[in-house]
Design a protein around this motif. Structure first.
Motif, PDB file in Angstrom:
ATOM      1  N   PHE A 183      46.246  49.499  44.629  1.00  0.00           N
ATOM      2  CA  PHE A 183      45.105  50.414  44.726  1.00  0.00           C
ATOM      3  C   PHE A 183      44.641  50.472  46.179  1.00  0.00           C
ATOM      4  N   GLY A 184      44.467  51.682  46.694  1.00  0.00           N
ATOM      5  CA  GLY A 184      44.005  51.860  48.058  1.00  0.00           C
ATOM      6  C   GLY A 184      45.074  51.817  49.119  1.00  0.00           C
ATOM      7  N   SER A 185      46.339  51.714  48.710  1.00  0.00           N
ATOM      8  CA  SER A 185      47.438  51.689  49.683  1.00  0.00           C
ATOM      9  C   SER A 185      47.838  53.111  50.060  1.00  0.00           C
ATOM     10  N   SER A 186      48.791  53.211  50.997  1.00  0.00           N
ATOM     11  CA  SER A 186      49.235  54.524  51.474  1.00  0.00           C
ATOM     12  C   SER A 186      50.691  54.743  51.115  1.00  0.00           C
ATOM     13  N   ILE A 187      51.040  56.001  50.827  1.00  0.00           N
ATOM     14  CA  ILE A 187      52.408  56.344  50.458  1.00  0.00           C
ATOM     15  C   ILE A 187      52.738  57.724  51.007  1.00  0.00           C
ATOM     16  N   VAL A 188      53.974  57.877  51.452  1.00  0.00           N
ATOM     17  CA  VAL A 188      54.460  59.170  51.936  1.00  0.00           C
ATOM     18  C   VAL A 188      55.603  59.611  51.036  1.00  0.00           C
ATOM     19  N   ILE A 189      55.567  60.854  50.594  1.00  0.00           N
ATOM     20  CA  ILE A 189      56.612  61.435  49.757  1.00  0.00           C
ATOM     21  C   ILE A 189      57.362  62.455  50.594  1.00  0.00           C
ATOM     22  N   TYR A 190      58.633  62.220  50.844  1.00  0.00           N
ATOM     23  CA  TYR A 190      59.456  63.125  51.642  1.00  0.00           C
ATOM     24  C   TYR A 190      60.236  64.048  50.698  1.00  0.00           C
ATOM     25  N   GLY A 191      59.888  65.345  50.742  1.00  0.00           N
ATOM     26  CA  GLY A 191      60.493  66.337  49.870  1.00  0.00           C
ATOM     27  C   GLY A 191      59.575  66.644  48.702  1.00  0.00           C
ATOM     28  N   ALA A 192      59.088  67.883  48.626  1.00  0.00           N
ATOM     29  CA  ALA A 192      58.143  68.273  47.584  1.00  0.00           C
ATOM     30  C   ALA A 192      58.829  69.135  46.527  1.00  0.00           C
ATOM     31  N   GLY A 193      60.000  68.668  46.075  1.00  0.00           N
ATOM     32  CA  GLY A 193      60.650  69.273  44.922  1.00  0.00           C
ATOM     33  C   GLY A 193      60.128  68.617  43.655  1.00  0.00           C
ATOM     34  N   ALA A 194      60.874  68.759  42.565  1.00  0.00           N
ATOM     35  CA  ALA A 194      60.413  68.224  41.283  1.00  0.00           C
ATOM     36  C   ALA A 194      60.261  66.714  41.328  1.00  0.00           C
ATOM     37  N   VAL A 195      61.223  66.020  41.939  1.00  0.00           N
ATOM     38  CA  VAL A 195      61.154  64.563  42.014  1.00  0.00           C
ATOM     39  C   VAL A 195      59.991  64.139  42.908  1.00  0.00           C
ATOM     40  N   GLY A 196      59.883  64.749  44.079  1.00  0.00           N
ATOM     41  CA  GLY A 196      58.819  64.390  45.007  1.00  0.00           C
ATOM     42  C   GLY A 196      57.432  64.668  44.465  1.00  0.00           C
ATOM     43  N   VAL A 200      54.188  62.305  43.712  1.00  0.00           N
ATOM     44  CA  VAL A 200      52.819  62.571  44.166  1.00  0.00           C
ATOM     45  C   VAL A 200      51.832  62.350  43.020  1.00  0.00           C
ATOM     46  N   MET A 201      52.123  62.921  41.856  1.00  0.00           N
ATOM     47  CA  MET A 201      51.227  62.767  40.711  1.00  0.00           C
ATOM     48  C   MET A 201      51.105  61.306  40.294  1.00  0.00           C
ATOM     49  N   ALA A 202      52.229  60.582  40.349  1.00  0.00           N
ATOM     50  CA  ALA A 202      52.210  59.163  39.984  1.00  0.00           C
ATOM     51  C   ALA A 202      51.390  58.353  40.979  1.00  0.00           C
ATOM     52  N   ALA A 203      51.500  58.693  42.262  1.00  0.00           N
ATOM     53  CA  ALA A 203      50.736  57.969  43.281  1.00  0.00           C
ATOM     54  C   ALA A 203      49.238  58.167  43.086  1.00  0.00           C
ATOM     55  N   ARG A 204      48.859  59.358  42.647  1.00  0.00           N
ATOM     56  CA  ARG A 204      47.438  59.589  42.352  1.00  0.00           C
ATOM     57  C   ARG A 204      47.002  58.734  41.168  1.00  0.00           C
ATOM     58  N   ILE A 205      47.834  58.655  40.133  1.00  0.00           N
ATOM     59  CA  ILE A 205      47.518  57.809  38.979  1.00  0.00           C
ATOM     60  C   ILE A 205      47.380  56.348  39.408  1.00  0.00           C
ATOM     61  N   ALA A 206      48.227  55.919  40.356  1.00  0.00           N
ATOM     62  CA  ALA A 206      48.213  54.525  40.817  1.00  0.00           C
ATOM     63  C   ALA A 206      47.008  54.209  41.700  1.00  0.00           C
ATOM     64  N   GLY A 207      46.316  55.226  42.168  1.00  0.00           N
ATOM     65  CA  GLY A 207      45.127  54.999  42.977  1.00  0.00           C
ATOM     66  C   GLY A 207      45.393  54.804  44.451  1.00  0.00           C
ATOM     67  N   CYS A 208      46.461  55.412  44.968  1.00  0.00           N
ATOM     68  CA  CYS A 208      46.728  55.325  46.408  1.00  0.00           C
ATOM     69  C   CYS A 208      45.633  56.058  47.189  1.00  0.00           C
ATOM     70  N   GLN A 209      45.232  55.487  48.317  1.00  0.00           N
ATOM     71  CA  GLN A 209      44.193  56.118  49.128  1.00  0.00           C
ATOM     72  C   GLN A 209      44.731  57.299  49.909  1.00  0.00           C
ATOM     73  N   TYR A 210      45.910  57.119  50.502  1.00  0.00           N
ATOM     74  CA  TYR A 210      46.550  58.191  51.258  1.00  0.00           C
ATOM     75  C   TYR A 210      47.867  58.550  50.570  1.00  0.00           C
ATOM     76  N   ILE A 211      47.972  59.804  50.165  1.00  0.00           N
ATOM     77  CA  ILE A 211      49.198  60.327  49.545  1.00  0.00           C
ATOM     78  C   ILE A 211      49.633  61.499  50.411  1.00  0.00           C
ATOM     79  N   ILE A 212      50.670  61.302  51.205  1.00  0.00           N
ATOM     80  CA  ILE A 212      51.089  62.289  52.195  1.00  0.00           C
ATOM     81  C   ILE A 212      52.395  62.923  51.742  1.00  0.00           C
ATOM     82  N   ALA A 213      52.397  64.225  51.568  1.00  0.00           N
ATOM     83  CA  ALA A 213      53.604  64.955  51.189  1.00  0.00           C
ATOM     84  C   ALA A 213      54.192  65.637  52.420  1.00  0.00           C
ATOM     85  N   VAL A 214      55.505  65.500  52.590  1.00  0.00           N
ATOM     86  CA  VAL A 214      56.211  66.081  53.731  1.00  0.00           C
ATOM     87  C   VAL A 214      57.277  67.039  53.212  1.00  0.00           C
ATOM     88  N   ASP A 215      57.274  68.258  53.721  1.00  0.00           N
ATOM     89  CA  ASP A 215      58.273  69.253  53.334  1.00  0.00           C
ATOM     90  C   ASP A 215      58.305  70.303  54.441  1.00  0.00           C
TER      91      ASP A 215
END
Length: 362
Positions: A183-196, A200-215
């Protein structure tokens, strides 16, 4: 029985809807009337790179209704709604310890073209057809092991659920099952297709503070923001690594790399903070890394994750429950196509026009 299936006769050729013969289910198998099947990049790889034998009926994100069961099947019955997922033996050490995605015979069972006893269930006259992922769901009916099927909530649109069997559970499971960000950690998702976007949705459920999408597509980044990304970065417009370090205060704790593009893979590693972890889920070609500077010197980890390290019968019902609660709106990724539009669906996926095509088969 006679069914209609999308047959791939040789490497790289378009799909052809043809009449195919399907055998009855054996002792531990079920026959499923396929309602819908997702289009996944793994189908593209199988068709174009020949990682499975030809001729073959592809499709590995099937959803449907159980039509018949073998004499040894007790946990499913005709009329049950099911999602079909990857094949696994259920008996090796990895399967028995909760990691069927790295089953000892995973490649043979999913890409070898036959069932676990070496037999095939599909044919055209005297010519047998290879099976894919233990299901071959680009067809009106499919045979699968009962252990390869997940009974799902009949109140949810069955046509929507097929992608949970592979692509969606890969993205979400990589975050929730393998990385398990604090909770409160940071994560970057590279590629905003179906998997990416599933990640992103899972990271929000997990409570990440920073969820950064790159595409590199603004439309996909906009959807990422809608689905829970706190920041989005277009790799064509900004210095991604510099922006990540600025947003996170030194680099991300976690990353999920879905693109398989070597420079992006290296970027995902270099943008981690010390002791950070990147999960590689994209099909990546051979590439060079400076192991000391890119990895070891800051205690970083690079791991490979298959199918989100999921146990489908446990994880897929959880995702459906999150969907029903409005916390995992993966329906926003989906566009439906008629079965006859299968080649168009693959073209739209390749061009980026559609994030997750799903074929409505029945």
């Amino acid at each position: 029985m006679d069914i209609k299936a999308a047959v791939t006769h040789s490497q790289g050729e378009p799909f052809k809807l043809e009449s195919v013969q399907l055998e009855d289910p054996e002792f531990d198998e079920i026959r499923v009337r396929i309602v819908a099947a997702g289009v996944c990049h793994t189908d593209v790889v199988a068709r174009d790179l020949g990682i499975a034998p030809f001729p073959i009926v592809l499709g590995h994100e099937g959803s449907g209704v159980v039509d018949a069961v073998g004499s040894g099947v007790s946990d499913l019955k005709p009329g049950d709604h099911v999602v079909l997922s990857f094949a696994h033996c259920g008996n090796c050490g990895n399967c028995l310890t909760g990691h069927p995605t790295v089953c000892d015979t995973f490649n043979d069972l999913n890409f070898g073209g036959a069932m676990d006893d070496g037999s095939r269930r599909l044919a055209q006259g005297e010519q047998s057809l290879a099976t894919f992922f233990g299901q071959s769901s680009f067809a009106t009916y499919a045979i699968a092991k009962s252990s390869n099927a997940v009974k799902v909530d009949p109140d949810v649109d069955l046509a929507l659920l097929g992608p949970l069997g592979c692509g969606i559970q890969t993205g979400a499971g990589t975050v929730l099952n393998r990385l398990k960000p604090e909770f409160g950690s940071s994560i970057v998702i590279y590629g905003a297709g179906a998997v990416g976007l599933s990640a992103v949705m899972a990271a929000r459920i997990a409570g990440c503070q920073y969820i950064i999408a790159v595409d590199v597509h603004d439309s996909r980044l906009a959807l990422a923001k809608e689905l829970g990304a706190t920041h989005t970065l277009n790799g064509k417009d900004v210095d991604v690594m510099a922006e990540i370090k600025k947003i996170t205060g030194g680099g991300s704790h976690y990353a999920v790399e879905t693109t398989g593009v070597p420079p992006v893979v290296k970027q995902s590693l270099n943008a981690l903070r010390p002791l950070g972890t990147v999960a590689i889920v994209g099909i990546t070609p051979e590439m060079n890394l400076d192991i000391h500077n890119d990895l070891m010197a800051e205690g970083k980890s690079m791991i490979g994750v298959i199918e989100g390290d999921s146990i489908p019968r446990v994880f897929i019902p959880k995702l459906i429950a999150y969907y029903k609660a409005g916390e995992f709106p993966f329906d926003k990724l989906v566009k439906f196509y008629k079965f006859e539009q299968i080649n168009q669906a693959f073209e739209d996926s390749a061009s980026g026009m559609t994030i997750k095509p799903v074929l409505k088969i029945a």
